[in-house]
Write a protein that holds these residues in place. Structure first.
Motif, PDB file in Angstrom:
ATOM      1  N   LYS A 441       0.855  -1.178   0.000  1.00  0.00           N
ATOM      2  CA  LYS A 441       0.000   0.000   0.000  1.00  0.00           C
ATOM      3  C   LYS A 441       0.894   1.231   0.000  1.00  0.00           C
ATOM      4  CE  LYS A 441      -4.015  -1.973   2.365  1.00  0.00           C
ATOM      5  NZ  LYS A 441      -4.922  -1.838   3.556  1.00  0.00           N
ATOM      6  N   ASP A 443       0.366   4.263   0.773  1.00  0.00           N
ATOM      7  CA  ASP A 443       0.299   5.114   1.959  1.00  0.00           C
ATOM      8  C   ASP A 443       1.147   4.570   3.104  1.00  0.00           C
ATOM      9  OD1 ASP A 443      -1.271   7.108   0.872  1.00  0.00           O
ATOM     10  OD2 ASP A 443      -3.159   6.166   1.451  1.00  0.00           O
ATOM     11  N   ASN A 444       1.316   3.260   3.163  1.00  0.00           N
ATOM     12  CA  ASN A 444       2.179   2.678   4.197  1.00  0.00           C
ATOM     13  C   ASN A 444       3.647   3.017   3.936  1.00  0.00           C
ATOM     14  OD1 ASN A 444      -0.077   1.575   5.403  1.00  0.00           O
ATOM     15  ND2 ASN A 444       0.234  -0.488   4.567  1.00  0.00           N
TER      16      ASN A 444
END
Length: 572
Positions: A441, A443-444
């Motif tokens: 992901k 955003d991670n």
């Protein structure tokens, strides 16, 4: 230093991030937006100007890279009718600020006459890289158009196609097509962005010493432009000395010439400096070296005079707009620092040029028939080495080393790979294809990068895409960086340096680009007593307030995406 049309930076783009000492709360707390994204612009009531006919000419002036502290710091040495026309007989705002975080030339010039921050205009910086592909982008680049009569480099600024909002001049010409809007500057972005989509821009050509427009605006120059260029006015500065305006004792408040942190290329770092020294005659190197000297501004104002006469600006009852952005102060501050004698002396030369410029306008247009407004696109931070000598925390962050440190940390969490591919504008971009290929992901990865970036010495904060897209207004500097962030154009992680620190690989000179006082606090000066009144205004205002105010002056609606409000004017 020898200059091309533009200094193109890919990895060290964040060299424009810099600051001075800790800023007051007033300069780092973002003002609430009166017109949230998606909402129509706040109405521009002509109430302050309702009883007045618009002036025949609006002369909008920008001094690139001029902090207000220099205007006030040298006030006792000013000519009677240069900057003093504003300070003694005009209306001026002692607390005028930019409210965005990445304070660079293109962003500032995009804001002034649109009233829109980069979050709406898309002009997030001077240059950046596509967040997905990493391809270089330039704020006014448009390969469909070329300079007229001059070579056009890749990514040269030729049109406002990337500028996603309208300007005061655009609205004026929509309502009054006979009005003329002209932008002039030593830099392409300084001419194109204030001129908007419906004006005409002319910019200095560092390879030829000419001023040129592009085929976006016209197929060929008008006769007055050809006549100006045919006279080769730049050549008259060959062999001319840039000498101090005042005796040595007058510069005691400034840092002497020849410091090790001052750039020593091009025209050198000591006065007097002879333009063209060691050259056989005028050529591209000489023409490029005109800009980091007072003569770059003198030449630009000469072209502005030719424009007033050639286009008959202000000669009838329709209102025209002339934007003149003077670029030399920015180049000089970059090379030597705003604390230097060279910067101090350039400011005094500029003041004398303004006095002659106003004298010309008074005679040509009529003293009571035009208004003049002057501001800057950003301020400037002090040179880190000098700031340290004064006991302040300051320094330089090597961007290549910083990216390497963060990538090493990301590799420990997510496996080997060049997770950050480089810097872009005020942030970092990632190997997006690699993130997807590993099933991660994004955003991670951004969150992990933020934590690592904030460990780099000299970094104040980093903000992720999730934070920038959110509504938190309490976290320091987040709202300013949000105003500099346009999804899909700006990098997904934005970085703020500590006060006094800057990113870059060069060991001399300094820069700007931070949300701190040194870079955001700029002059906002107006003259035209019948319209603006006279006096000092201490209320905090923002440069986005110019667009709705000038719109009201001209009795036209504010630009659709304007985020400003009417300036508080002194009683007339």
């Amino acid at each position: 230093m020898t200059l091309t049309r533009r200094t193109w930076l890919l990895v060290p783009v964040l060299a424009a991030l810099a600051a001075c000492t800790t800023a007051p709360t007033s300069s780092t707390t973002a003002r609430p937006d009166p017109s949230p994204a998606g909402a129509p612009a706040a109405p521009s009531s002509p109430a302050p100007f309702a009883s007045k006919q618009p002036p025949r000419l609006v002369v909008f002036m920008v001094v690139d890279g001029l902090p207000i502290r220099q205007v006030l710091g040298y006030r006792d040495q000013l000519q009677p009718d240069g900057f003093k026309r504003f300070l003694d007989r005009g209306a001026w705002f002692a607390n005028a600020y930019y409210g965005h975080g990445y304070t660079v030339t293109a962003a500032g010039h995009s804001i002034m006459l649109s009233g829109a921050y980069p979050q709406r205009s898309g002009i997030i910086g001077n240059e950046w890289r596509d967040p997905e592909t990493g391809a270089p982008q330039y704020n006014t680049a448009d390969p469909r158009y070329q300079y007229i009569g001059n070579a056009t480099e890749p990514l040269a600024g030729t049109s406002p196609a990337n500028f996603k909002v309208e300007t005061v001049g655009d609205v004026l010409r929509t309502r009054q097509p006979a009005s003329k809007v002209i932008g002039i500057s030593g830099k392409d972005r300084g001419a194109i962005l204030p001129a908007g989509h419906k004006g005409t821009a002319y910019m200095y050509m560092g390879s030829s010493g000419q001023f040129a427009s592009s085929t976006y605006y016209m197929d060929k120059h008008p006769a007055w432009v050809d006549a100006f260029n045919a006279a080769k006015p730049a050549d008259r500065f060959f062999g001319k000395a840039w000498a101090p305006m005042l005796p040595d004792a007058a510069y005691a408040r400034s840092v002497p010439d020849g410091q090790p942190w001052q750039s020593n290329s091009g025209n050198g770092n000591r006065l007097p400096a002879v333009l063209g020294a060691g050259m056989e005659g005028p050529g591209p190197r000489f023409y490029g070296n005109l800009l980091p000297s007072p003569f770059g501004d003198e030449l630009t104002l000469a072209f502005a005079r030719a424009a007033v006469e050639g286009e008959q600006l202000g000669a009838d009852d329709r209102t025209d707009v002339l934007s003149v952005s003077l670029s030399s102060h920015d180049y000089i501050n970059h090379a030597f620092g705003p604390e230097s004698r060279l910067s101090h002396d350039h400011f005094l030369h500029l003041d004398a040029y303004l006095q002659e410029w106003f004298k010309f306008l008074d005679a040509k247009v009529g003293r009571d028939r035009y208004v003049a407004v002057l501001t800057a696109d950003h301020g400037f931070t002090d040179t880190p080495e000098w700031a340290r000598s004064q006991g302040r925390d300051a320094g330089r962050v090597n961007p290549t080393q910083a990216v390497g440190f963060v990538n090493a940390g990301l590799a420990k969490q997510f496996g080997e790979g060049q997770w950050i591919v480089g810097m872009s504008g005020s942030g970092v971009i990632f190997d997006e294809a690699g993130i997807r290929a590993k099933g991660l992901k994004a955003d991670n990865v951004y969150a992990a990068a933020k934590a690592l970036i904030e460990q780099v010495p000299g970094v104040q904060a980093a903000f992720t895409r999730a934070q920038l897209a959110g509504t938190d207004t309490a976290t320091p500097y987040l709202e300013q960086m949000r105003r500099s962030w346009y999804p899909g154009i700006a990098a997904p992680v934005q970085v703020v340096p500590k006060p006094g620190w800057l990113f870059g690989t060069r060991l001399t000179g300094t820069t700007h680009g931070s949300p701190y006082e040194a870079d955001t606090h700029v002059p906002l000066l107006a003259w035209g007593p019948a319209w603006f009144g006279q006096g000092r205004i201490d209320q905090r205002v923002e440069i986005v307030d110019l667009a709705p105010t000038l719109s009201a002056l001209l009795h036209v609606p504010a630009p659709a995406q304007s985020q400003g409000r009417l300036l508080p004017l002194p009683a007339k």
